[in-house]
Structure formats: C-alpha cells, structure tokens
Write a protein that holds these residues in place. Sequence first.
Motif, PDB file in Angstrom:
ATOM      1  N   ARG A  98      38.348 -21.069   3.970  1.00  6.48           N
ATOM      2  CA  ARG A  98      37.416 -22.004   4.634  1.00  6.48           C
ATOM      3  C   ARG A  98      38.062 -22.738   5.802  1.00  6.48           C
ATOM      4  NH1 ARG A  98      33.105 -19.603   3.302  1.00  6.48           N
ATOM      5  NH2 ARG A  98      31.824 -21.379   3.956  1.00  6.48           N
ATOM      6  N   ALA A  99      39.208 -22.285   6.255  1.00  4.33           N
ATOM      7  CA  ALA A  99      39.856 -22.891   7.424  1.00  4.33           C
ATOM      8  C   ALA A  99      39.106 -22.483   8.684  1.00  4.33           C
ATOM      9  CB  ALA A  99      41.305 -22.441   7.511  1.00  4.33           C
ATOM     10  N   PRO A 100      38.983 -23.377   9.671  1.00  6.64           N
ATOM     11  CA  PRO A 100      38.371 -23.010  10.944  1.00  6.64           C
ATOM     12  C   PRO A 100      39.146 -21.874  11.607  1.00  6.64           C
ATOM     13  CG  PRO A 100      38.604 -25.388  10.764  1.00  6.64           C
ATOM     14  CD  PRO A 100      39.375 -24.789   9.630  1.00  6.64           C
ATOM     15  N   VAL A 101      38.417 -20.953  12.228  1.00  4.95           N
ATOM     16  CA  VAL A 101      39.027 -19.799  12.893  1.00  4.95           C
ATOM     17  C   VAL A 101      38.905 -19.971  14.408  1.00  4.95           C
ATOM     18  CG1 VAL A 101      38.958 -17.296  13.210  1.00  4.95           C
ATOM     19  CG2 VAL A 101      38.496 -18.291  10.949  1.00  4.95           C
ATOM     20  N   PHE A 102      40.043 -20.091  15.066  1.00  9.55           N
ATOM     21  CA  PHE A 102      40.087 -20.174  16.528  1.00  9.55           C
ATOM     22  C   PHE A 102      40.325 -18.775  17.079  1.00  9.55           C
ATOM     23  CE2 PHE A 102      40.707 -24.507  15.338  1.00  9.55           C
ATOM     24  CZ  PHE A 102      40.313 -25.284  16.430  1.00  9.55           C
ATOM     25  N   LEU A 103      39.617 -18.429  18.144  1.00  9.47           N
ATOM     26  CA  LEU A 103      39.711 -17.110  18.752  1.00  9.47           C
ATOM     27  C   LEU A 103      40.293 -17.202  20.156  1.00  9.47           C
ATOM     28  CD1 LEU A 103      36.129 -15.822  17.818  1.00  9.47           C
ATOM     29  CD2 LEU A 103      38.247 -15.451  16.535  1.00  9.47           C
ATOM     30  N   ALA A 104      40.738 -16.062  20.671  1.00  8.13           N
ATOM     31  CA  ALA A 104      41.200 -16.012  22.053  1.00  8.13           C
ATOM     32  C   ALA A 104      40.037 -16.337  22.987  1.00  8.13           C
ATOM     33  CB  ALA A 104      41.751 -14.623  22.364  1.00  8.13           C
ATOM     34  N   ALA A 105      40.331 -16.993  24.083  1.00  6.10           N
ATOM     35  CA  ALA A 105      39.287 -17.463  24.998  1.00  6.10           C
ATOM     36  C   ALA A 105      38.442 -16.336  25.570  1.00  6.10           C
ATOM     37  CB  ALA A 105      39.918 -18.274  26.124  1.00  6.10           C
ATOM     38  N   GLU A 129      28.496 -23.893   6.796  1.00  8.26           N
ATOM     39  CA  GLU A 129      28.220 -25.324   6.881  1.00  8.26           C
ATOM     40  C   GLU A 129      29.486 -26.126   6.610  1.00  8.26           C
ATOM     41  OE1 GLU A 129      25.781 -27.380   7.817  1.00  8.26           O
ATOM     42  OE2 GLU A 129      27.125 -28.980   7.231  1.00  8.26           O
ATOM     43  N   LEU A 130      29.843 -27.013   7.519  1.00  4.31           N
ATOM     44  CA  LEU A 130      31.073 -27.791   7.406  1.00  4.31           C
ATOM     45  C   LEU A 130      31.055 -28.702   6.183  1.00  4.31           C
ATOM     46  CD1 LEU A 130      33.796 -28.613   8.659  1.00  4.31           C
ATOM     47  CD2 LEU A 130      32.554 -30.263  10.078  1.00  4.31           C
ATOM     48  N   ARG A 131      29.904 -29.248   5.845  1.00  6.12           N
ATOM     49  CA  ARG A 131      29.800 -30.190   4.727  1.00  6.12           C
ATOM     50  C   ARG A 131      30.287 -29.563   3.420  1.00  6.12           C
ATOM     51  NH1 ARG A 131      25.278 -34.155   5.077  1.00  6.12           N
ATOM     52  NH2 ARG A 131      24.257 -32.504   6.246  1.00  6.12           N
ATOM     53  N   GLY A 132      30.008 -28.258   3.240  1.00 13.96           N
ATOM     54  CA  GLY A 132      30.382 -27.593   2.009  1.00 13.96           C
ATOM     55  C   GLY A 132      31.830 -27.159   1.953  1.00 13.96           C
ATOM     56  N   SER A 133      32.540 -27.245   3.072  1.00 12.75           N
ATOM     57  CA  SER A 133      33.927 -26.778   3.132  1.00 12.75           C
ATOM     58  C   SER A 133      34.930 -27.881   3.430  1.00 12.75           C
ATOM     59  CB  SER A 133      34.057 -25.684   4.207  1.00 12.75           C
ATOM     60  OG  SER A 133      33.164 -24.621   3.985  1.00 12.75           O
ATOM     61  N   MET A 134      34.449 -29.099   3.663  1.00 11.83           N
ATOM     62  CA  MET A 134      35.309 -30.138   4.225  1.00 11.83           C
ATOM     63  C   MET A 134      36.503 -30.499   3.345  1.00 11.83           C
ATOM     64  SD  MET A 134      32.650 -33.331   3.942  1.00 11.83           S
ATOM     65  CE  MET A 134      31.843 -33.774   2.416  1.00 11.83           C
ATOM     66  N   VAL A 135      36.359 -30.438   2.020  1.00  9.39           N
ATOM     67  CA  VAL A 135      37.474 -30.857   1.159  1.00  9.39           C
ATOM     68  C   VAL A 135      38.605 -29.842   1.145  1.00  9.39           C
ATOM     69  CG1 VAL A 135      36.031 -32.291  -0.310  1.00  9.39           C
ATOM     70  CG2 VAL A 135      36.388 -29.895  -0.908  1.00  9.39           C
ATOM     71  N   ARG A 136      38.376 -28.653   1.669  1.00 10.52           N
ATOM     72  CA  ARG A 136      39.407 -27.621   1.666  1.00 10.52           C
ATOM     73  C   ARG A 136      40.189 -27.575   2.972  1.00 10.52           C
ATOM     74  NH1 ARG A 136      36.770 -22.203  -0.695  1.00 10.52           N
ATOM     75  NH2 ARG A 136      38.952 -21.564  -0.525  1.00 10.52           N
ATOM     76  N   LEU A 137      39.835 -28.434   3.916  1.00 10.72           N
ATOM     77  CA  LEU A 137      40.481 -28.420   5.221  1.00 10.72           C
ATOM     78  C   LEU A 137      41.698 -29.343   5.263  1.00 10.72           C
ATOM     79  CD1 LEU A 137      37.385 -28.579   7.601  1.00 10.72           C
ATOM     80  CD2 LEU A 137      38.435 -26.587   6.545  1.00 10.72           C
ATOM     81  N   THR A 138      42.682 -28.965   6.067  1.00 10.25           N
ATOM     82  CA  THR A 138      43.788 -29.878   6.328  1.00 10.25           C
ATOM     83  C   THR A 138      43.259 -31.037   7.174  1.00 10.25           C
ATOM     84  OG1 THR A 138      44.419 -28.807   8.402  1.00 10.25           O
ATOM     85  CG2 THR A 138      45.395 -27.936   6.355  1.00 10.25           C
ATOM     86  N   PRO A 139      43.936 -32.186   7.186  1.00 12.24           N
ATOM     87  CA  PRO A 139      43.472 -33.293   8.026  1.00 12.24           C
ATOM     88  C   PRO A 139      43.296 -32.902   9.494  1.00 12.24           C
ATOM     89  CG  PRO A 139      45.099 -34.081   6.467  1.00 12.24           C
ATOM     90  CD  PRO A 139      45.071 -32.586   6.328  1.00 12.24           C
ATOM     91  N   ARG A 140      44.217 -32.103  10.038  1.00 13.02           N
ATOM     92  CA  ARG A 140      44.103 -31.710  11.435  1.00 13.02           C
ATOM     93  C   ARG A 140      42.911 -30.789  11.663  1.00 13.02           C
ATOM     94  NH1 ARG A 140      47.798 -31.780  15.283  1.00 13.02           N
ATOM     95  NH2 ARG A 140      47.981 -33.907  14.481  1.00 13.02           N
ATOM     96  N   ALA A 141      42.744 -29.806  10.794  1.00 10.80           N
ATOM     97  CA  ALA A 141      41.608 -28.897  10.922  1.00 10.80           C
ATOM     98  C   ALA A 141      40.290 -29.653  10.779  1.00 10.80           C
ATOM     99  CB  ALA A 141      41.696 -27.788   9.880  1.00 10.80           C
ATOM    100  N   ALA A 142      40.244 -30.611   9.854  1.00 10.56           N
ATOM    101  CA  ALA A 142      39.029 -31.393   9.642  1.00 10.56           C
ATOM    102  C   ALA A 142      38.696 -32.223  10.875  1.00 10.56           C
ATOM    103  CB  ALA A 142      39.196 -32.300   8.427  1.00 10.56           C
ATOM    104  N   GLU A 143      39.700 -32.834  11.494  1.00  9.84           N
ATOM    105  CA  GLU A 143      39.445 -33.651  12.680  1.00  9.84           C
ATOM    106  C   GLU A 143      38.927 -32.796  13.832  1.00  9.84           C
ATOM    107  OE1 GLU A 143      41.567 -36.834  15.749  1.00  9.84           O
ATOM    108  OE2 GLU A 143      42.690 -36.098  14.022  1.00  9.84           O
TER     109      GLU A 143
END
Length: 317
Positions: A51-58, A119-133
């Motif tokens: 559930r970590a956010p996935v950043f892609l190449a521009a 949906e971010l609401r359902g995944s928020m507790v699994r994120l690191t503080p930086r990823a969540a911000e």
Amino acid sequence: MKLAESVTFGGSGLDRAAELRSQPEALAGLRAGACVLPIWRGKPLLDAESRAPVFLAADHAVFAHEGPEVFLGRDEGAARFACDISAWEPQGDTDSVGQFTDPSEQRHPELPSGQVFGELRGSMVRLTPRAAEMAATAKAILEWHRSHRFCARCGGESVVSQAGWQRDCPACGGHHFPRTDPVVIMLITEGNSVLMGRSHVWPEGMYSLLAGFVEPGECIEAAVRREVFEESGVRVGRVDYLASQPWPFPNSLMFGCHGHATSRDITVDPAEIEDAQWVTREAMVEALAGNDPRLKPARPGSIARFLIENWLADTLD
C-alpha cells in the motif's frame, strides 16, 4: 500534547522547497529526472501489497492523461512531484469512487497488475510518515485544482502557476491559493465517559468524536462549544488544544481538542447527526478490541482514534 505530531499525516519533515516554486526553469530541470506520483480522481497509485505510494518516471506512458501537476518538494534531496490523471477512463464500475467507503481499485493498462489506484483513507495506517505526508499533500492540492478551475472574481478559467501551488486568472489578473478548511474535532469527557456520535452516512455501528467546521470570526475554543451543543445539546466549559491532522478528504485541517462537559443530558439535532451517546472507558476498551458489535470506533489513522487511544492511555498531556 507530547505525541501530537505522531498522528497520521503529521509532519514528517518533508523539505517542501517553496523557494523553487517561482523558478520554472529550475523545476523543469528537476522534473526531467524526478519521480511523479499519479493521482486518479483523488486516489493515489499504490502498491497492491504494501500500500505504499508508487512514484513513476516523469516520462511514463501513464502521464499521457496528464492534468494539473504539483511540486511536492525534496525527499532526502530527490525532487518529488504529483500529477492528476483523472482524464483516464478505466474499465469497470466506478460508482463507489468518492464515497465515504470506496473498496474499489483501478488498474491502468500501462502498469503492472500489482499497482492500483486505491482510496487513501483505507491505506493510511500502513504508510510511513513521509509517504503519508506526500500522499496527503498531493491528494489535497490536486483535488483543489479539480474543483477550482474557474476564477471566483470574474468566472474566467484560471491556469496553474507556482508549481501547482497557485492558480492565476488571465482575464482579471486574480490569484487564487489552495483552500484548507479548519475543522474542530473534540474529545468531550465527563467523568469516566467520552461523548461519541455518528453521522447518517457512516457504516452501520460506526461512532466517532463530534466534529465541525470553524466559522469566520470564530476561535477554536468557541467552535468546540458551539458544535457540541448544536449536535448533542451538551454544554462544554474548558477546552484544551491537543493535536492537529491534515485531512485530505478533501482539504481539511483537523484541530483536535479536549473539551470538559458541564452537562450530560443529550438532545440530538437530527439534521446534524443520527445519534450520540456517552461511552465509558471500560466500554471503549471493549469496542476497540472488537468485542462490541454495536459500537465500531473511528478507524485507525484518524485523529479521532488517535485522541481516544491517548485518552485511554492517560497520555493526553
């Protein structure tokens, strides 16, 4: 409150590098090699397992549906951006998108099956503080762009500026800035009990702390007293600020407060909430443990849950 910034979406120390927002040439150079978080209709791209956010190449093909973009800042020195791709039309049912509970996940044909828009609401507790911000910032500001395309002064269509942190109107010269709505959310206690309420639109059995928007010309303490009385009929005396939480659903800043009730009788305003009740410490412990099917407390990750758990642990100070 000593633990205030440990709430989900609390400060992670992200370098927002605001000085670069007015330097388009420098940002263009950074973006060429940067990672970009796609956001689809308020839902970030997530790893289906972690559930970590996935950043892609521009230059990824996903950004063929590119919309407004925002420069989030530097993460450990590396530039981070987010981009709205809401113009993409996925296959399948999207009726639950934008609702309070959205279990749906969308898979883009240009991405691996293990990457989904969720949906971010359902995944928020699994994120690191930086990823969540970063995810919360991206969701909030891109949602603002989606709902504020037109100038509030003249009605003309505005354009994105300042690396996504401003909109300018070519017609009248107006400048518009991201909206943040102040909301009070309050742990109202009387003796050994806390006041809990439920909205008409929440899942069955869900109860949380009372909350409401701060009105123009109103201080936080006054808003706490007014909202509690309007919704439940309970009077509140002393009010103490505890912690805040950015809440990107869609663009609020929650001010968590502890209010000391001076009355106990409840008179619910049905136009505001469906129900309210006093819950003892012992009953709340049972509810958090999942032992009371009639009472489902606020979900983990919310400031309501954060305040309740700290109240139970006697760590509000």
